[in-house]
Design a protein around this motif. Structure first.
Motif, PDB file in Angstrom:
ATOM      1  N   LYS A  37     -10.326 -58.946 -40.342  1.00 26.52           N
ATOM      2  CA  LYS A  37      -8.677 -59.443 -40.969  1.00 26.52           C
ATOM      3  C   LYS A  37      -7.707 -58.741 -39.306  1.00 26.52           C
ATOM      4  CE  LYS A  37      -8.084 -58.161 -44.965  1.00 26.52           C
ATOM      5  NZ  LYS A  37      -7.231 -58.000 -46.598  1.00 26.52           N
ATOM      6  N   GLU A  38      -8.150 -57.733 -39.655  1.00 30.06           N
ATOM      7  CA  GLU A  38      -7.820 -56.829 -38.143  1.00 30.06           C
ATOM      8  C   GLU A  38      -8.057 -57.507 -37.281  1.00 30.06           C
ATOM      9  OE1 GLU A  38      -4.766 -54.993 -38.146  1.00 30.06           O
ATOM     10  OE2 GLU A  38      -4.926 -54.741 -39.882  1.00 30.06           O
ATOM     11  N   ALA A  39      -9.107 -57.895 -36.410  1.00 31.61           N
ATOM     12  CA  ALA A  39      -9.510 -59.292 -35.407  1.00 31.61           C
ATOM     13  C   ALA A  39      -9.550 -60.328 -35.779  1.00 31.61           C
ATOM     14  CB  ALA A  39     -11.099 -58.820 -35.577  1.00 31.61           C
ATOM     15  N   PHE A  40      -9.218 -61.011 -36.925  1.00 34.22           N
ATOM     16  CA  PHE A  40      -8.570 -62.196 -36.916  1.00 34.22           C
ATOM     17  C   PHE A  40      -6.614 -62.406 -36.531  1.00 34.22           C
ATOM     18  CE2 PHE A  40      -6.151 -65.824 -38.898  1.00 34.22           C
ATOM     19  CZ  PHE A  40      -6.882 -66.843 -38.599  1.00 34.22           C
ATOM     20  N   LYS A  41      -6.476 -60.900 -36.939  1.00 30.67           N
ATOM     21  CA  LYS A  41      -5.005 -61.307 -36.532  1.00 30.67           C
ATOM     22  C   LYS A  41      -4.605 -61.206 -35.302  1.00 30.67           C
ATOM     23  CE  LYS A  41      -3.852 -57.216 -40.176  1.00 30.67           C
ATOM     24  NZ  LYS A  41      -3.716 -57.420 -40.829  1.00 30.67           N
ATOM     25  N   LYS A  42      -5.451 -59.893 -34.924  1.00 32.54           N
ATOM     26  CA  LYS A  42      -5.140 -59.736 -33.010  1.00 32.54           C
ATOM     27  C   LYS A  42      -5.365 -61.091 -32.868  1.00 32.54           C
ATOM     28  CE  LYS A  42      -6.994 -57.524 -29.064  1.00 32.54           C
ATOM     29  NZ  LYS A  42      -8.905 -56.846 -28.888  1.00 32.54           N
ATOM     30  N   HIS A  43      -6.615 -61.879 -33.043  1.00 34.47           N
ATOM     31  CA  HIS A  43      -6.703 -63.076 -32.073  1.00 34.47           C
ATOM     32  C   HIS A  43      -5.662 -64.283 -31.977  1.00 34.47           C
ATOM     33  CE1 HIS A  43     -10.494 -61.535 -31.129  1.00 34.47           C
ATOM     34  NE2 HIS A  43     -11.468 -61.880 -31.517  1.00 34.47           N
ATOM     35  N   VAL A  44      -5.117 -63.931 -33.012  1.00 28.37           N
ATOM     36  CA  VAL A  44      -3.718 -65.105 -33.426  1.00 28.37           C
ATOM     37  C   VAL A  44      -2.644 -64.350 -33.013  1.00 28.37           C
ATOM     38  CG1 VAL A  44      -2.182 -65.752 -35.662  1.00 28.37           C
ATOM     39  CG2 VAL A  44      -4.601 -65.718 -35.488  1.00 28.37           C
ATOM     40  N   GLN A  45      -2.907 -63.720 -32.949  1.00 27.34           N
ATOM     41  CA  GLN A  45      -1.231 -62.730 -31.772  1.00 27.34           C
ATOM     42  C   GLN A  45      -1.622 -63.087 -30.646  1.00 27.34           C
ATOM     43  OE1 GLN A  45      -1.210 -58.053 -32.841  1.00 27.34           O
ATOM     44  NE2 GLN A  45       1.250 -58.328 -31.130  1.00 27.34           N
ATOM     45  N   THR A  46      -2.668 -62.864 -29.693  1.00 29.00           N
ATOM     46  CA  THR A  46      -2.242 -63.008 -28.413  1.00 29.00           C
ATOM     47  C   THR A  46      -2.709 -64.913 -28.665  1.00 29.00           C
ATOM     48  OG1 THR A  46      -4.422 -61.649 -28.584  1.00 29.00           O
ATOM     49  CG2 THR A  46      -4.793 -63.148 -26.944  1.00 29.00           C
ATOM     50  N   LEU A  47      -3.082 -66.011 -29.577  1.00 30.54           N
ATOM     51  CA  LEU A  47      -2.894 -66.707 -29.272  1.00 30.54           C
ATOM     52  C   LEU A  47      -1.098 -67.395 -29.114  1.00 30.54           C
ATOM     53  CD1 LEU A  47      -3.468 -70.270 -29.327  1.00 30.54           C
ATOM     54  CD2 LEU A  47      -3.140 -69.681 -32.226  1.00 30.54           C
ATOM     55  N   LEU A  48      -0.785 -66.337 -30.198  1.00 26.93           N
ATOM     56  CA  LEU A  48       0.605 -66.636 -30.413  1.00 26.93           C
ATOM     57  C   LEU A  48       1.251 -66.111 -29.341  1.00 26.93           C
ATOM     58  CD1 LEU A  48       1.434 -67.051 -34.573  1.00 26.93           C
ATOM     59  CD2 LEU A  48       1.129 -69.046 -32.901  1.00 26.93           C
ATOM     60  N   GLU A  49       1.339 -65.688 -29.367  1.00 25.10           N
ATOM     61  CA  GLU A  49       2.311 -64.692 -27.859  1.00 25.10           C
ATOM     62  C   GLU A  49       1.263 -65.627 -26.217  1.00 25.10           C
ATOM     63  OE1 GLU A  49       0.700 -60.337 -27.356  1.00 25.10           O
ATOM     64  OE2 GLU A  49       1.702 -59.984 -29.009  1.00 25.10           O
TER      65      GLU A  49
END
Length: 110
Positions: free
Chosen positions: A28-40
């Motif tokens: 879950k943390e890895a997924f959130k990190k990937h999404v955060q990078t996408l959105l940034e």
């Protein structure tokens, strides 16, 4: 339909993700990190939301997913640019191993 108030969300892209290991905190943390990078880094995504199922236990509510991503665009053309931009492609290539199912709902103002 004059009773519907239009806002700046002309094109809404909602993505539901079911992770392969939905109870694994590291995944879950890895997924959130990937999404955060996408959105940034996305040049086209406007309003952005990453959430989890709300505690609304009604039979008409879909709540079996792990994460819900919502991004908005000014129009279909911006959405289409988002689909092929480097940030989006990188997200898919780096995070796809985490999910087993994805459901997308796209909506345009009428």
């Amino acid at each position: 339909m004059s009773s519907i108030e239009k806002n700046n969300e002309n094109f809404v892209h909602v993505v539901l993700f079911w992770l392969k290991n939905p109870n694994d905190e590291a995944d879950k943390e890895a997924f959130k990190k990937h999404v955060q990078t996408l959105l940034e880094t996305s040049k086209h995504a406007k309003n952005k939301h990453l959430g989890v199922p709300a505690q609304t236990a009604r039979f008409v509510v879909e709540s079996s997913y792990t994460f819900c991503l919502k991004v908005t665009f000014d129009n279909l053309a911006d959405h289409d640019k988002y689909q092929v931009e480097a940030a989006h492609k990188l997200f898919i290539s780096e995070a796809a191993y985490l999910w087993e199912k994805v459901l997308i709902i796209d909506s345009e103002v009428f």
